[in-house]
Design a protein around this motif. Structure first.
Motif, PDB file in Angstrom:
ATOM      1  N   THR A 151      -8.246 -11.622   4.061  1.00 57.85           N
ATOM      2  CA  THR A 151      -7.654 -12.967   3.957  1.00 57.85           C
ATOM      3  C   THR A 151      -6.128 -12.873   3.949  1.00 57.85           C
ATOM      4  N   TYR A 152      -5.630 -11.952   3.132  1.00 56.39           N
ATOM      5  CA  TYR A 152      -4.181 -11.744   3.024  1.00 56.39           C
ATOM      6  C   TYR A 152      -3.613 -11.381   4.407  1.00 56.39           C
ATOM      7  N   ALA A 153      -4.297 -10.460   5.097  1.00 58.59           N
ATOM      8  CA  ALA A 153      -3.833 -10.016   6.418  1.00 58.59           C
ATOM      9  C   ALA A 153      -3.846 -11.178   7.411  1.00 58.59           C
ATOM     10  N   TRP A 197      -1.891   3.646   4.671  1.00 54.46           N
ATOM     11  CA  TRP A 197      -3.348   3.501   4.559  1.00 54.46           C
ATOM     12  C   TRP A 197      -3.776   2.555   3.450  1.00 54.46           C
ATOM     13  N   ASN A 198      -2.846   2.179   2.546  1.00 55.52           N
ATOM     14  CA  ASN A 198      -3.335   1.480   1.344  1.00 55.52           C
ATOM     15  C   ASN A 198      -3.735   0.024   1.622  1.00 55.52           C
ATOM     16  N   PHE A 199      -3.177  -0.559   2.681  1.00 48.37           N
ATOM     17  CA  PHE A 199      -3.635  -1.875   3.148  1.00 48.37           C
ATOM     18  C   PHE A 199      -3.794  -1.754   4.669  1.00 48.37           C
ATOM     19  N   THR A 205      -0.557  -6.590  10.010  1.00 47.47           N
ATOM     20  CA  THR A 205      -0.386  -8.001  10.398  1.00 47.47           C
ATOM     21  C   THR A 205       0.946  -8.546   9.881  1.00 47.47           C
ATOM     22  N   ARG A 206       1.412  -8.006   8.747  1.00 50.20           N
ATOM     23  CA  ARG A 206       2.699  -8.451   8.187  1.00 50.20           C
ATOM     24  C   ARG A 206       3.849  -8.095   9.126  1.00 50.20           C
ATOM     25  N   LYS A 207       3.667  -7.074   9.961  1.00 47.32           N
ATOM     26  CA  LYS A 207       4.712  -6.701  10.923  1.00 47.32           C
ATOM     27  C   LYS A 207       4.467  -7.350  12.294  1.00 47.32           C
ATOM     28  N   THR A 331      -0.934   0.577  -4.878  1.00 47.91           N
ATOM     29  CA  THR A 331      -0.079  -0.341  -4.127  1.00 47.91           C
ATOM     30  C   THR A 331       1.367  -0.079  -4.547  1.00 47.91           C
ATOM     31  N   CYS A 332       2.264  -0.363  -3.616  1.00 49.60           N
ATOM     32  CA  CYS A 332       3.675  -0.087  -3.873  1.00 49.60           C
ATOM     33  C   CYS A 332       4.234  -0.989  -4.959  1.00 49.60           C
ATOM     34  N   VAL A 333       3.571  -2.136  -5.214  1.00 49.29           N
ATOM     35  CA  VAL A 333       4.065  -3.056  -6.246  1.00 49.29           C
ATOM     36  C   VAL A 333       3.264  -2.958  -7.541  1.00 49.29           C
ATOM     37  N   ILE A 489       2.203 -10.980  -7.067  1.00 48.99           N
ATOM     38  CA  ILE A 489       3.317 -11.704  -6.455  1.00 48.99           C
ATOM     39  C   ILE A 489       3.205 -11.792  -4.939  1.00 48.99           C
ATOM     40  N   SER A 490       2.184 -11.163  -4.362  1.00 44.61           N
ATOM     41  CA  SER A 490       2.132 -11.059  -2.903  1.00 44.61           C
ATOM     42  C   SER A 490       1.669 -12.364  -2.280  1.00 44.61           C
ATOM     43  N   ASP A 491       2.390 -12.803  -1.265  1.00 46.82           N
ATOM     44  CA  ASP A 491       2.123 -14.110  -0.659  1.00 46.82           C
ATOM     45  C   ASP A 491       2.844 -14.135   0.690  1.00 46.82           C
TER      46      ASP A 491
HETATM   47  O1  LIG Z   1       1.331  -1.654  -1.150  1.00 48.36           O
HETATM   48  C1  LIG Z   1       2.120  -2.469  -0.805  1.00 48.36           C
HETATM   49  C2  LIG Z   1       1.850  -3.826  -0.306  1.00 48.36           C
HETATM   50  C3  LIG Z   1       1.131  -4.622  -1.302  1.00 48.36           C
HETATM   51  C4  LIG Z   1       1.255  -6.093  -1.084  1.00 48.36           C
HETATM   52  O2  LIG Z   1       1.645  -6.563  -0.022  1.00 48.36           O
HETATM   53  O3  LIG Z   1       0.948  -6.797  -2.034  1.00 48.36           O
END
Ligand SMILES: O=CCCC(=O)O
Ligand SMILES: NC(=O)c1ccc[n+]([C@@H]2O[C@H](COP(=O)([O-])OP(=O)(O)OC[C@H]3O[C@@H](n4cnc5c(N)ncnc54)[C@H](O)[C@@H]3O)[C@@H](O)[C@H]2O)c1
Length: 533
Positions: A151-153, A197-199, A205-207, A331-333, A489-491
């Motif tokens: 969904t996020y992607a 690889w983590n997402f 898709t974010r890029k 995740t990086c955050v 916080i991701s959106d």
């Molecule tokens: O791992 C980094 C991305 C995580 C995110 O977009 O919430």
């Protein structure tokens, strides 16, 4: 298509129980874990599973060398499938395809590009279950989390499909009489995208979303661990009618550095966007310097998570659990250092450990599993080293603290440590795993000073009900993103990115668009004459 898996890591419930009895500590005892499963993932549409081919110039192609590499299920260790081992020449072919496609694609209207992205979005949503299956299979995260990632992607495609028709230049009052100045926002050109690889879906898709929205074409190198989700996205791009050469997806494992070097040195590539570790980001930046590419770096974090005495403790516990243990801490955050003010330290620690004790660790395909494996053995070893280091320097393991070989070599117990100190490795390094260390602090000034005492600055979180403190602390944290009274916080609508050695550039949101554009200024002289009579 049915994929039959046999687990390589047989487990026994008794072995798991005895492991837990050895490691569970005073505050709460972990309940039972879920065992790694032999369940075979099935796709509703098996043609989304692409083996031994990459997507270049609208076609499915093999590596010229014929070489392939294997990708494995992190939960079971079993082979998922094989992918082309692209090399420099293969990558140059993909760049050439993107260059050719750029000439026509840059001239499409925003409305046309919007429709293409929207169609791709619709297909991602329609195929969400299969994409989630691929994510769980190759990344390990539980199905519910994988569905959340899809969904996020998809939302990045939706968001940027809506931005595509709204790309405006400016009119600028000139300081020279008679001159008229305006700007045109143009696509930067061919973009090299490198993702982790983590997402497996969302980082791509974010890029690609903003790149296509503004008229760029892309060559995306997928992570060796998780190539199949990106390849399924490529198949959906094809079905969406994205013109040939606009999206190219290449795979490599042993040749990663070689492919990366081509993407960062080939003069046709005008922009590189990288998400991954700070060390690799620095290397890619050096490589990009020879041709001065536009660059976005989304790098590692070491997120502080501060809980003040005036916080709603239950809310803070929920936020810390969500932030720290998302994707098993990968995740990086993710909160990496949890600072708790002394007045509520014991209450927070007890409630936090109680919440973590409810996790169910196991194969992400198993119903009720809340947390899956880590991506590989190196990740597990790092997590263990951080726990042992903290223990040796005086921390208390309140919960967990050990590997779970009974489930497989990539599993680690969700772990809570108290009595953390700033000389411990976890204070200065990103753990990237399911270990939460609670650091006590006394004053606001001390918390912010320690939070900022790191070379990176991606996300930071704090919990407080004091409005003045909310503003003060948000303004003083040296990070690119702040979560106040929330751990998530991701959106796609919000700008994502870091400061300091967490990199630069923003993804998602209005700001994400500019990363793929160049601003061209046009000055038109001799325009100030009076009306002709
Ligand atoms: O791992 C980094 C991305 C995580 C995110 O977009 O919430
Ligand atoms: N800031 C963000 O948005 C963000 C998001 C996700 C992950 N991360 C960070 O990524 C790290 C975890 O991911 P990782 O371990 O896969 O990172 P990594 O840097 O090892 O790998 C990331 C990607 O870069 C590729 N890569 C590695 N070496 C390369 C080279 N020499 N040339 C070209 N490509 C190369 C990998 O194959 C992978 O596709 C963590 O530090 C995490 O914080 C940051």
């Amino acid at each position: 298509m049915a994929f039959v898996q046999k687990t390589l890591f047989p487990a026994s419930r008794a072995a798991v129980r005895s492991r837990f009895q050895r490691s569970a500590l005073p505050v709460v005892v972990h309940p039972f874990l879920r065992l790694a499963s032999t369940m075979a993932p099935k796709l509703k549409d098996p043609s989304l599973f692409k083996q031994n081919v990459c997507y270049v110039n609208g076609e499915w192609v093999k590596a010229r060398s014929g070489k392939t590499f294997e990708a494995h299920d992190p939960a079971t260790g079993n082979l998922i499938g094989t992918c082309p081992e692209f090399d420099a020449k293969d990558t140059e072919d993909a760049i050439a395809a993107a260059e050719e496609a750029f000439e026509a694609f840059r001239k499409t209207t925003g409305r046309e590009r919007s429709k293409l992205l929207r169609k791709w979005y619709d297909l991602v949503v329609e195929n969400a279950d299969d994409l989630a299956t691929l994510i769980t299979w190759e990344n390990g995260k539980p199905t519910a989390d994988a569905k959340g990632e899809v969904t996020y992607a998809a939302n990045f495609f939706e968001w940027f499909s809506e931005e595509a028709p709204r790309i405006y230049g400016d009119t600028i009052p000139s300081s020279i009489p008679g001159n008229r100045v305006w700007t045109i926002k143009e696509p930067v050109g061919v973009c090299g995208l490198i993702t982790p690889w983590n997402f497996p879906a969302a980082m791509i898709t974010r890029k690609i979303g903003p790149a296509l929205a503004v008229g760029c074409t892309v060559v995306c190198k997928t992570p060796g661990e998780t190539p199949f989700t990106p390849l399924a996205l490529a198949e959906l791009a094809h079905r969406a009618g994205i013109p040939r050469g606009v999206v190219n997806i290449v795979t490599a494992s042993a040749n990663t550095a070689e492919v990366g070097e081509v993407l960062t040195t080939n003069p046709t590539v005008r922009k590189v966007s990288f998400t991954g570790s700070t060390n690799v980001g620095k290397l890619l930046m050096r490589q990009c310097s020879g041709t001065l590419k536009k660059l976005s770096l989304e790098l590692g974090g070491n997120a502080p998570f501060i809980v003040f005495d005036d916080a709603d403790v239950d809310l803070a516990v929920a936020g810390a659990v969500a932030s720290k243990f998302r994707s098993s801490g990968q995740t990086c955050v993710c909160a990496n250092r949890i600072f708790v003010q002394r007045g509520i330290y014991d209450e927070f620690a007890a409630k936090f450990a109680a919440a973590v004790s409810k996790f169910r660790v196991g194969n992400g395909f198993d119903e009720n599993v809340t947390h899956g494996p880590l991506i590989h053995a190196r990740a597990v070893d790092k997590v263990e080293a951080h726990v042992r280091d903290a223990e040796q320097k005086g921390a208390t393991v309140v919960l967990g603290g050990h590997k779970l070989p009974e489930l497989g070599p990539h599993f680690f117990q969700p772990t809570v440590l108290t009595g953390m100190k700033t000389d411990m490795a976890m204070a200065s390094e990103e753990t990237f795993g399911p270990v939460a260390g609670l650091f006590p602090f006394d004053t606001e000034e001390e918390a912010v000073r320690i939070a900022n005492a790191t070379p990176v600055g991606l996300a930071g979180y704090f919990f407080s009900r004091d409005l003045e403190r909310v503003h003060r602390v948000a303004e003083h944290l040296e990070v690119g993103m702040v979560g106040v009274n929330t751990g998530l916080i991701s959106d796609p609508a919000a700008p994502f990115g870091g400061v300091k050695e967490s990199g630069f550039g923003r993804e998602g949101s209005l700001y994400g668009i500019g990363e793929y554009q160049v601003t061209k200024m046009v000055t038109y002289g001799g325009m100030g004459k009076p009306l002709q009579s």
